[in-house]
Design a protein around this motif. Structure first.
Motif, PDB file in Angstrom:
ATOM      1  N   TRP A  72       0.862  -1.059   0.054  1.00  0.00           N
ATOM      2  CA  TRP A  72       0.090  -0.008   0.013  1.00  0.00           C
ATOM      3  C   TRP A  72       0.900   1.136  -0.023  1.00  0.00           C
ATOM      4  O   TRP A  72       0.649   2.315  -0.707  1.00  0.00           O
ATOM      5  CB  TRP A  72      -1.011  -0.005   1.253  1.00  0.00           C
ATOM      6  CG  TRP A  72      -1.821   1.263   1.058  1.00  0.00           C
ATOM      7  CD1 TRP A  72      -2.983   1.478   0.401  1.00  0.00           C
ATOM      8  CD2 TRP A  72      -1.558   2.408   2.106  1.00  0.00           C
ATOM      9  NE1 TRP A  72      -3.690   2.672   0.916  1.00  0.00           N
ATOM     10  CE2 TRP A  72      -2.942   3.258   1.740  1.00  0.00           C
ATOM     11  CE3 TRP A  72      -0.568   2.885   3.152  1.00  0.00           C
ATOM     12  CZ2 TRP A  72      -2.931   4.388   2.493  1.00  0.00           C
ATOM     13  CZ3 TRP A  72      -0.855   3.740   3.614  1.00  0.00           C
ATOM     14  CH2 TRP A  72      -1.735   4.786   3.368  1.00  0.00           C
ATOM     15  N   GLU A  75       2.446   1.808  -3.455  1.00  0.00           N
ATOM     16  CA  GLU A  75       1.475   2.329  -4.468  1.00  0.00           C
ATOM     17  C   GLU A  75       1.052   3.598  -4.123  1.00  0.00           C
ATOM     18  O   GLU A  75       0.963   4.410  -4.987  1.00  0.00           O
ATOM     19  CB  GLU A  75       0.101   1.238  -4.476  1.00  0.00           C
ATOM     20  CG  GLU A  75      -0.895   1.763  -5.523  1.00  0.00           C
ATOM     21  CD  GLU A  75      -2.007   0.617  -5.751  1.00  0.00           C
ATOM     22  OE1 GLU A  75      -2.969   0.830  -6.176  1.00  0.00           O
ATOM     23  OE2 GLU A  75      -1.974  -0.353  -4.643  1.00  0.00           O
ATOM     24  N   THR A  76       0.513   4.182  -2.920  1.00  0.00           N
ATOM     25  CA  THR A  76      -0.016   5.394  -2.545  1.00  0.00           C
ATOM     26  C   THR A  76       1.221   6.429  -2.728  1.00  0.00           C
ATOM     27  O   THR A  76       0.722   7.445  -3.483  1.00  0.00           O
ATOM     28  CB  THR A  76      -0.376   5.366  -1.329  1.00  0.00           C
ATOM     29  OG1 THR A  76      -1.299   4.147  -0.736  1.00  0.00           O
ATOM     30  CG2 THR A  76      -0.895   6.619  -0.604  1.00  0.00           C
ATOM     31  N   SER A 269      -3.286  13.134   3.671  1.00  0.00           N
ATOM     32  CA  SER A 269      -4.584  11.962   4.181  1.00  0.00           C
ATOM     33  C   SER A 269      -4.457  11.205   5.202  1.00  0.00           C
ATOM     34  O   SER A 269      -3.285  11.068   5.961  1.00  0.00           O
ATOM     35  CB  SER A 269      -4.540  11.066   2.808  1.00  0.00           C
ATOM     36  OG  SER A 269      -3.300   9.958   2.762  1.00  0.00           O
ATOM     37  N   TRP A 271      -5.963   7.680   7.159  1.00  0.00           N
ATOM     38  CA  TRP A 271      -6.428   6.388   7.149  1.00  0.00           C
ATOM     39  C   TRP A 271      -6.698   5.727   8.445  1.00  0.00           C
ATOM     40  O   TRP A 271      -6.396   6.274   9.329  1.00  0.00           O
ATOM     41  CB  TRP A 271      -5.660   5.279   6.100  1.00  0.00           C
ATOM     42  CG  TRP A 271      -5.138   6.214   5.037  1.00  0.00           C
ATOM     43  CD1 TRP A 271      -4.124   7.421   4.833  1.00  0.00           C
ATOM     44  CD2 TRP A 271      -5.755   6.037   3.737  1.00  0.00           C
ATOM     45  NE1 TRP A 271      -4.261   7.754   3.557  1.00  0.00           N
ATOM     46  CE2 TRP A 271      -4.854   6.646   2.804  1.00  0.00           C
ATOM     47  CE3 TRP A 271      -6.742   5.216   3.159  1.00  0.00           C
ATOM     48  CZ2 TRP A 271      -5.320   7.104   1.524  1.00  0.00           C
ATOM     49  CZ3 TRP A 271      -7.113   5.459   1.772  1.00  0.00           C
ATOM     50  CH2 TRP A 271      -6.487   6.213   1.047  1.00  0.00           C
ATOM     51  N   GLY A 276      -4.586   0.903   4.025  1.00  0.00           N
ATOM     52  CA  GLY A 276      -5.252   1.660   3.152  1.00  0.00           C
ATOM     53  C   GLY A 276      -6.828   1.492   3.522  1.00  0.00           C
ATOM     54  O   GLY A 276      -7.554   1.806   2.593  1.00  0.00           O
TER      55      GLY A 276
END
Length: 295
Positions: A72, A75-76, A269, A271, A276
């Motif tokens: 994650w 990718e993020t 962000s 979470w 994710g």
């Protein structure tokens, strides 16, 4: 029992009852305990074993969660092979190994000599090029070297406000312009589930000591400051008393945002974990992705 551990029964005068009474009092927030803790020869051995146990989340999260976290994050953040990244509090290299296998240029820092030596040995055996350092990350002086830095599994929370500010300054300096900082912090909702128990037990060898010892475990809550203390008073057979303190600063979105912004980070962000999961109210963890801004 007196034959197994005669000092506890036959020499009660060795117990410092005045000290024990004092230790029942609520200490000021972030009052330190034993200075030699995670690098203690015995405790570090127990910690390493717990890190490597795939069936528990006590020291490191389970392998499948680590796999999902690494995937994650890569990718993020849009990380690419060759990107330099920094894993703070890397322990025995469970995350650094996986990041390296994805082609990243990884540096790991930890203050447990035993864990770092294990990580170096594993990297050598697997032919992985990972830079490991035995170092307190509060002394980190790297400058503009990394595209991303990670502080995973609540490692931010046990630090005092002064130490947290110093660590954030160190991370900010270590990141390249626009570099990202990923961390997770605990919440009060989670703390009420994980807080320590008020109990005592006697053990012949265990996490804290190799021989006979008595453990007095107590929790202290500071709800107005969102702080919690797990305190372990350990009394050995000869009457020696050691006090180990695990402090936790718990957070909500506003409080972690404020600390990050004060050190030159912009939160991108939130979470509910670092695999994710979308952020939800009453989450037990807050995963944060922040970017280094001008400061």
């Amino acid at each position: 029992m007196s034959q197994e551990n005669p000092n506890l029964i036959d020499n009660p005068s060795q117990l410092n009852l005045d000290l024990l009474q004092h230790l029942q009092e609520k200490p000021a927030p972030f009052t330190p305990g034993e200075p030699l803790f995670w690098d203690d020869p015995h405790i570090s051995k127990q910690m390493l074993a717990t890190h490597l146990d795939p069936n528990t989340d006590l020291a490191s999260r389970r392998p499948e969660t680590i796999d999902n976290t690494v995937a994650w994050i890569v990718e993020t953040l849009g990380l690419r092979p060759g990107d330099p990244v920094l894993d703070l509090g890397c322990g025995p290299g469970l995350y650094t190994t996986r990041f390296t296998e994805r082609g990243l240029q990884v540096s790991g820092v930890d203050y447990s000599r035993r864990s770092i030596e294990y990580a170096k040995q594993q990297a050598a055996e697997q032919g992985l090029d990972i830079s490991y350092r035995y170092q307190n990350y509060l002394t980190l002086d790297d400058a503009e070297q990394y595209k991303a830095a990670f502080l995973i599994f609540g490692d931010f929370c046990p630090l005092s406000p002064e130490k947290r500010a110093r660590l954030l300054q160190n991370i900010h300096r270590a990141l390249l312009p626009g570099g990202r900082f990923v961390l997770d912090v605990s919440t009060r909702e989670g703390r009420m589930l994980w807080k320590g128990q008020n109990r005592w037990y006697v053990a012949d060898g265990g996490f804290w000591k190799p021989g006979w010892h008595l453990v007095l475990e107590e929790g202290f809550d500071y709800p107005e400051q969102a702080i919690y203390l797990d305190q372990f008073t350990v009394i050995e057979a000869d009457g020696k008393v050691s006090v180990y303190r695990n402090w936790f600063q718990d957070y909500n979105r506003e409080s972690i945002t404020e600390e990050l912004e004060e050190s030159g980070f912009a939160v991108e962000s939130f979470w509910s974990d670092l695999t994710g999961a979308p952020y939800r109210e009453n989450t037990e963890w807050i995963g944060v992705v922040a970017r280094k801004s001008g400061h």
